[in-house]
Design a protein around this motif. Structure first.
Motif, short mmCIF file in Angstrom:
data_model
loop_
_atom_site.label_atom_id
_atom_site.label_comp_id
_atom_site.label_asym_id
_atom_site.label_seq_id
_atom_site.Cartn_x
_atom_site.Cartn_y
_atom_site.Cartn_z
N ARG A 59 -2.54 -29.53 -10.10
CA ARG A 59 -3.89 -29.66 -9.56
C ARG A 59 -4.48 -28.32 -9.13
O ARG A 59 -5.68 -28.08 -9.28
CB ARG A 59 -3.90 -30.63 -8.38
CG ARG A 59 -3.64 -32.07 -8.75
CD ARG A 59 -3.59 -32.96 -7.54
NE ARG A 59 -4.87 -33.02 -6.86
CZ ARG A 59 -5.83 -33.89 -7.12
NH1 ARG A 59 -5.65 -34.79 -8.08
NH2 ARG A 59 -6.95 -33.90 -6.44
N SER A 60 -3.64 -27.44 -8.62
CA SER A 60 -4.12 -26.15 -8.13
C SER A 60 -4.65 -25.25 -9.23
O SER A 60 -5.38 -24.30 -8.96
CB SER A 60 -3.02 -25.42 -7.36
OG SER A 60 -1.91 -25.18 -8.21
N ARG A 61 -4.30 -25.55 -10.49
CA ARG A 61 -4.70 -24.69 -11.60
C ARG A 61 -5.69 -25.36 -12.55
O ARG A 61 -6.00 -24.82 -13.61
CB ARG A 61 -3.45 -24.27 -12.38
CG ARG A 61 -2.43 -23.49 -11.55
CD ARG A 61 -1.20 -23.16 -12.37
NE ARG A 61 -1.52 -22.39 -13.56
CZ ARG A 61 -0.69 -22.19 -14.59
NH1 ARG A 61 0.52 -22.74 -14.56
NH2 ARG A 61 -1.06 -21.47 -15.62
N TRP A 85 -9.75 -24.40 -16.10
CA TRP A 85 -9.87 -25.04 -17.40
C TRP A 85 -11.00 -26.07 -17.43
O TRP A 85 -11.70 -26.21 -18.43
CB TRP A 85 -8.55 -25.69 -17.80
CG TRP A 85 -7.55 -24.69 -18.28
CD1 TRP A 85 -6.54 -24.14 -17.57
CD2 TRP A 85 -7.50 -24.10 -19.58
NE1 TRP A 85 -5.85 -23.23 -18.34
CE2 TRP A 85 -6.41 -23.20 -19.59
CE3 TRP A 85 -8.26 -24.25 -20.74
CZ2 TRP A 85 -6.07 -22.44 -20.71
CZ3 TRP A 85 -7.91 -23.52 -21.87
CH2 TRP A 85 -6.83 -22.63 -21.84
N LEU A 86 -11.19 -26.78 -16.32
CA LEU A 86 -12.29 -27.74 -16.27
C LEU A 86 -13.64 -27.01 -16.33
O LEU A 86 -14.58 -27.48 -16.99
CB LEU A 86 -12.20 -28.57 -14.99
CG LEU A 86 -11.03 -29.57 -14.93
CD1 LEU A 86 -10.95 -30.21 -13.55
CD2 LEU A 86 -11.19 -30.65 -16.01
N ALA A 87 -13.73 -25.86 -15.67
CA ALA A 87 -14.97 -25.08 -15.72
C ALA A 87 -15.23 -24.58 -17.14
O ALA A 87 -16.37 -24.64 -17.63
CB ALA A 87 -14.88 -23.90 -14.76
N LEU A 88 -14.18 -24.11 -17.81
CA LEU A 88 -14.34 -23.67 -19.19
C LEU A 88 -14.77 -24.83 -20.09
O LEU A 88 -15.62 -24.66 -20.97
CB LEU A 88 -13.02 -23.07 -19.70
CG LEU A 88 -13.03 -22.51 -21.13
CD1 LEU A 88 -14.04 -21.39 -21.27
CD2 LEU A 88 -11.63 -22.02 -21.52
N GLY A 89 -14.20 -26.01 -19.84
CA GLY A 89 -14.59 -27.18 -20.61
C GLY A 89 -16.04 -27.55 -20.39
O GLY A 89 -16.77 -27.87 -21.34
N ALA A 90 -16.49 -27.51 -19.13
CA ALA A 90 -17.88 -27.85 -18.82
C ALA A 90 -18.85 -26.87 -19.48
O ALA A 90 -19.88 -27.27 -20.04
CB ALA A 90 -18.08 -27.86 -17.30
N ILE A 91 -18.52 -25.59 -19.41
CA ILE A 91 -19.40 -24.59 -20.01
C ILE A 91 -19.43 -24.75 -21.53
O ILE A 91 -20.48 -24.60 -22.17
CB ILE A 91 -18.95 -23.17 -19.62
CG1 ILE A 91 -19.05 -22.98 -18.10
CG2 ILE A 91 -19.81 -22.12 -20.32
CD1 ILE A 91 -18.43 -21.67 -17.61
N SER A 92 -18.28 -25.10 -22.12
CA SER A 92 -18.22 -25.29 -23.57
C SER A 92 -19.08 -26.47 -24.01
O SER A 92 -19.89 -26.35 -24.94
CB SER A 92 -16.77 -25.50 -24.01
OG SER A 92 -15.98 -24.37 -23.74
N ILE A 93 -18.90 -27.61 -23.34
CA ILE A 93 -19.68 -28.79 -23.71
C ILE A 93 -21.17 -28.56 -23.46
O ILE A 93 -22.02 -28.85 -24.29
CB ILE A 93 -19.21 -30.03 -22.94
CG1 ILE A 93 -17.76 -30.37 -23.31
CG2 ILE A 93 -20.11 -31.24 -23.25
CD1 ILE A 93 -17.16 -31.50 -22.49
N GLY A 94 -21.49 -28.00 -22.27
CA GLY A 94 -22.89 -27.73 -21.95
C GLY A 94 -23.53 -26.75 -22.91
O GLY A 94 -24.67 -26.95 -23.36
N PHE A 144 -9.90 -34.54 -11.71
CA PHE A 144 -9.24 -34.62 -10.42
C PHE A 144 -9.02 -36.04 -9.91
O PHE A 144 -8.21 -36.25 -9.02
CB PHE A 144 -10.02 -33.83 -9.37
CG PHE A 144 -9.81 -32.34 -9.47
CD1 PHE A 144 -8.65 -31.75 -8.96
CD2 PHE A 144 -10.74 -31.53 -10.07
CE1 PHE A 144 -8.44 -30.39 -9.05
CE2 PHE A 144 -10.54 -30.16 -10.17
CZ PHE A 144 -9.39 -29.58 -9.66
N PHE A 145 -9.75 -37.02 -10.48
CA PHE A 145 -9.63 -38.37 -9.95
C PHE A 145 -9.12 -39.39 -10.96
O PHE A 145 -9.11 -40.57 -10.68
CB PHE A 145 -10.98 -38.83 -9.38
CG PHE A 145 -11.42 -38.03 -8.20
CD1 PHE A 145 -10.91 -38.29 -6.93
CD2 PHE A 145 -12.32 -36.98 -8.35
CE1 PHE A 145 -11.30 -37.54 -5.84
CE2 PHE A 145 -12.71 -36.22 -7.26
CZ PHE A 145 -12.19 -36.50 -6.00
N GLY A 146 -8.70 -38.93 -12.15
CA GLY A 146 -8.02 -39.80 -13.07
C GLY A 146 -8.92 -40.51 -14.06
O GLY A 146 -10.09 -40.20 -14.21
#
Length: 262
Positions: free
Chosen positions: A41-43, A47-56, A104-106
């Motif tokens: 979870r700490s890492r 990767w989630l930010a990179l994913g969001a920027i990629s999709i956006g 983060f919430f499944g």
């Protein structure tokens, strides 16, 4: 007087390229989300930010590549750069909210539904904000029922894509999910465009066409996001676990009270 709208000035070139960019952004974003889920979870946040920027970025790039083929007879079209880039920020921020919820919430149904609604509404908001950035001597109006349909398509596409990111097994299946999301996002765009009506001003009719084409105006604006998607693809390609590992969630353990029985 209503202007004659043409969304396919260059034929099928712009829709095909736009669809390709939507698929690329979705594929990279989904793989980044999968990579985040299999990490501690700490890492996950990076990767989630990179994913969001990629999709956006993929959605935003798809929109404006498609808009290169959009013209209105007798009217010159330009774009407000501040609103144009604000629509990119909206796409990234709202998609980010969706992928962070899932990351983060499944993958429970309530979380996926909430994330899909948020992300889908963000995709639609990006589209209509991008349209508001057009500068032309005319008034834009939309058929409300078609607008609602386009939002519904965006929500359904986002929910399906997020579900695929945490549920679909195998790289090929995940790639297929990104192709489906590309169809839905591109379909949402052209559904939204079908709702558009352009009421020409008298001055616009008299002025006629002039200046640079929409393609010439938008091409420089798209360079940054396209380069980013390429670099994101390199990052994902050089990270084998992000490609081959499957989503897993850490089990939630009930708090223990006292000593465990031997």
């Amino acid at each position: 007087m209503y202007g004659t709208v043409d969304g396919f000035t260059y034929g099928w070139i712009t829709p095909v390229v736009a669809y390709t960019m939507a698929c690329l952004g979705a594929a990279l974003g989904l793989r980044c989300t999968v990579r985040a889920i299999v990490m501690e979870r700490s890492r996950r946040a990076g990767w989630l930010a990179l994913g969001a920027i990629s999709i956006g970025s993929g959605i935003w790039t798809m929109h404006f590549i498609a808009m290169m083929g959009f013209t209105v007879d007798q009217v010159e079209i330009n774009y407000d750069k501040s609103i144009t880039f604000a629509s990119l920020a909206v796409a990234i921020a709202v998609v980010g909210a969706g992928v962070f919820l899932v990351g983060f919430f499944g993958r429970g149904a309530p979380v996926l539904l909430a994330a899909g609604v948020i992300t889908g509404v963000g995709v639609a908001a990006m589209h209509y904000l991008g349209m508001a950035g057009m500068k032309l001597d005319a008034d834009l109006a939309y058929n409300s029922s078609t607008v609602y349909l386009s939002i519904g398509i965006a929500v359904a596409a986002a929910t399906a894509a997020l579900w695929a990111a945490v549920s679909v097994k195998g790289f090929v299946a995940s790639l297929g999910a990104s192709l489906i999301m590309g169809v839905a996002v591109t379909g949402m765009h052209y559904t939204g465009m079908a709702a558009l009506r352009v009421h020409l001003h008298d001055s616009g009719i008299a002025g006629g066409l002039g200046g640079a084409s929409p393609a010439a105006i938008l091409a420089p604006v798209l360079i940054g996001p396209v380069v980013f998607l390429f670099l994101a693809g390199v990052v994902v390609a050089l990270d084998p676990p992000g490609v081959v590992q499957q989503p897993r969630y850490e089990p939630v353990r009930a708090p223990s009270h006292g000593r465990r029985p031997r």
